[in-house]
Design an enzyme around this catalytic site. Sequence first.
Site, PDB file in Angstrom:
ATOM      1  N   ALA A  69      64.984  57.661  59.600  1.00  0.00           N
ATOM      2  CA  ALA A  69      64.236  56.465  59.982  1.00  0.00           C
ATOM      3  C   ALA A  69      64.285  55.371  58.920  1.00  0.00           C
ATOM      4  CB  ALA A  69      62.788  56.826  60.296  1.00  0.00           C
ATOM      5  N   THR A  70      64.531  55.749  57.674  1.00  0.00           N
ATOM      6  CA  THR A  70      64.675  54.708  56.649  1.00  0.00           C
ATOM      7  C   THR A  70      65.845  53.800  57.031  1.00  0.00           C
ATOM      8  OG1 THR A  70      63.740  56.107  54.931  1.00  0.00           O
ATOM      9  CG2 THR A  70      65.189  54.323  54.188  1.00  0.00           C
ATOM     10  N   ASN A 149      51.505  56.898  58.765  1.00  0.00           N
ATOM     11  CA  ASN A 149      51.831  58.227  58.249  1.00  0.00           C
ATOM     12  C   ASN A 149      50.835  58.763  57.233  1.00  0.00           C
ATOM     13  OD1 ASN A 149      53.246  55.943  56.977  1.00  0.00           O
ATOM     14  ND2 ASN A 149      53.875  57.433  55.453  1.00  0.00           N
ATOM     15  N   GLN A 179      55.984  58.751  63.469  1.00  0.00           N
ATOM     16  CA  GLN A 179      54.865  59.715  63.508  1.00  0.00           C
ATOM     17  C   GLN A 179      54.257  59.847  64.901  1.00  0.00           C
ATOM     18  OE1 GLN A 179      54.168  61.748  61.097  1.00  0.00           O
ATOM     19  NE2 GLN A 179      55.121  60.804  59.307  1.00  0.00           N
ATOM     20  N   SER A 199      62.875  59.605  63.706  1.00  0.00           N
ATOM     21  CA  SER A 199      63.431  60.470  62.663  1.00  0.00           C
ATOM     22  C   SER A 199      63.473  61.908  63.161  1.00  0.00           C
ATOM     23  CB  SER A 199      62.554  60.373  61.408  1.00  0.00           C
ATOM     24  OG  SER A 199      63.051  61.233  60.415  1.00  0.00           O
ATOM     25  N   GLY A 200      64.524  62.645  62.792  1.00  0.00           N
ATOM     26  CA  GLY A 200      64.657  64.028  63.245  1.00  0.00           C
ATOM     27  C   GLY A 200      63.743  65.002  62.528  1.00  0.00           C
ATOM     28  N   HIS A 201      63.620  64.826  61.195  1.00  0.00           N
ATOM     29  CA  HIS A 201      62.980  65.915  60.433  1.00  0.00           C
ATOM     30  C   HIS A 201      61.461  65.986  60.585  1.00  0.00           C
ATOM     31  CE1 HIS A 201      61.516  63.837  56.635  1.00  0.00           C
ATOM     32  NE2 HIS A 201      62.317  62.902  57.103  1.00  0.00           N
ATOM     33  N   THR A 237      81.805  58.578  60.395  1.00  0.00           N
ATOM     34  CA  THR A 237      81.907  59.717  61.306  1.00  0.00           C
ATOM     35  C   THR A 237      80.506  60.254  61.587  1.00  0.00           C
ATOM     36  OG1 THR A 237      84.036  60.242  60.349  1.00  0.00           O
ATOM     37  CG2 THR A 237      82.964  62.005  61.601  1.00  0.00           C
ATOM     38  N   CYS A 323      55.867  60.404  50.420  1.00  0.00           N
ATOM     39  CA  CYS A 323      56.786  59.388  49.888  1.00  0.00           C
ATOM     40  C   CYS A 323      56.263  58.766  48.597  1.00  0.00           C
ATOM     41  CB  CYS A 323      56.985  58.232  50.869  1.00  0.00           C
ATOM     42  SG  CYS A 323      57.112  58.718  52.550  1.00  0.00           S
TER      43      CYS A 323
HETATM   44  N1  PMP Z   1      58.513  55.753  58.809  1.00  0.00           N
HETATM   45  C1  PMP Z   1      57.470  56.585  58.753  1.00  0.00           C
HETATM   46  C2  PMP Z   1      56.191  56.204  59.426  1.00  0.00           C
HETATM   47  C3  PMP Z   1      57.575  57.800  58.068  1.00  0.00           C
HETATM   48  O1  PMP Z   1      56.517  58.633  58.015  1.00  0.00           O
HETATM   49  C4  PMP Z   1      58.796  58.125  57.439  1.00  0.00           C
HETATM   50  C5  PMP Z   1      58.952  59.418  56.661  1.00  0.00           C
HETATM   51  N2  PMP Z   1      58.013  59.580  55.638  1.00  0.00           N
HETATM   52  C6  PMP Z   1      59.862  57.224  57.529  1.00  0.00           C
HETATM   53  C7  PMP Z   1      59.683  56.048  58.222  1.00  0.00           C
HETATM   54  C8  PMP Z   1      61.186  57.508  56.892  1.00  0.00           C
HETATM   55  O2  PMP Z   1      61.865  58.492  57.606  1.00  0.00           O
HETATM   56  P1  PMP Z   1      63.117  59.269  57.000  1.00  0.00           P
HETATM   57  O3  PMP Z   1      62.566  60.293  56.062  1.00  0.00           O
HETATM   58  O4  PMP Z   1      63.771  59.882  58.212  1.00  0.00           O
HETATM   59  O5  PMP Z   1      63.997  58.277  56.335  1.00  0.00           O
END
Ligand code: PMP
Length: 377
Positions: A69-70, A149, A179, A199-201, A237, A323
């Site tokens: 997501a970043t 988050n 979230q 975001s996947g994780h 890729t 983060c």
């Molecule tokens: N946006 C939000 C609201 C998040 O909680 C996070 C992850 N902490 C991110 C963006 C970034 O996601 P990623 O770790 O997949 O880069």
Amino acid sequence: MIYLDNAATTKVCPEAAEAVLYAMTEAFGNPSSLHGLGIEAEKLINFSKEKIASAIGGIPSEIIFTSGATESNNLAIFGLAENYGRRKKKIVTTAVEHPSVLEAMKKLASDGYELTVVEPDSNGEITEDALVGAVDGSTCLISAMLVNNETGYILPVSRAFSRIKKLYPDCMTHCDCVQGFMKLPLSAKALCADAISLSGHKIYAPKGVGALWVKKGVRVAPILRGGGQQNGLRSGTEAVPLIYGFGKAVEALSKTVGTRFEHAEEIRDYAVNRISEIDGAVINSKENASPYILSIALPGIKSETVLHYLEQSGIYVSSGSACSRGKKSSVLAAFRFPAKIADSTVRISTSFETEKEDIDALVRGLRLANETLVRTK
Ligand code: PMP
């Protein structure tokens, strides 16, 4: 182990893990290759596009895969500003965004855009009116998150975006839904968004994969240039194993959004009741917050001290957010948390595997922490 840090990341689910292994060891072709192995890899990507798009009511061609997501947030912000901000130089966001939105917006501001950052009001609320009021006819882009988050606070994005789109149809709307995705009911149409970051994780897929949904007809300019993969919007890729794992995780979760939400609410309500019984404990999260995130504080005891104390009993939580890594959270300050509360804030974030017994263990740990740890003045 009692893992209560699911807003930071999640354990990969068996469906996703199996899919990753399959794509790494069997369907390992390059999706751009013209032979059968390449076509098989491309099919896995198409499977995931379909699952992710349909989970938010979109269509597969609207999905761009990213590294997380970043990257999705950066792609949306820079990519939309480049195409829609030639003449309209105003951009809007909120003070409680993830750094990958705030920092991208600040970079645009340093390049000459006029940035408005909407702050929560004196009650710590970001109102629909405040979001709508920050936009005018010269605004090319607004980016506001769905669920914060750090606190679980739900922003009134769909109501604000729908009013903005009626007033200023040319203003692009982007929402960081990380979230909320697969946790709250989510529809791209109801959100009135032009772009949505995922975001996947955070949803039991591996780390290193995300997606940007871009509404059909909306143009984002690429930030990565190269071989022209993904219609030239994201060269490189494709990370087929991660992408396939992401799709499989979404498939595994998609039938249970409602039941998991109810479970999360039950666990959150139980946790709120039990933690409120601890002498002096403060519940920071508001009532309409996402039930998956509960922000609390033991005032006077530093967040990190509580975090490491709980860790000794195998209980994993976060201070503010994972983060911020020990840095003071600007988001909690923006939400008007007094400094003493912000310094002591602990985030508990649950999953469908969290049970009341886990909360009982957490409460025992918090009680002991409250009784034994040294308080700062
Ligand atoms: N946006 C939000 C609201 C998040 O909680 C996070 C992850 N902490 C991110 C963006 C970034 O996601 P990623 O770790 O997949 O880069």
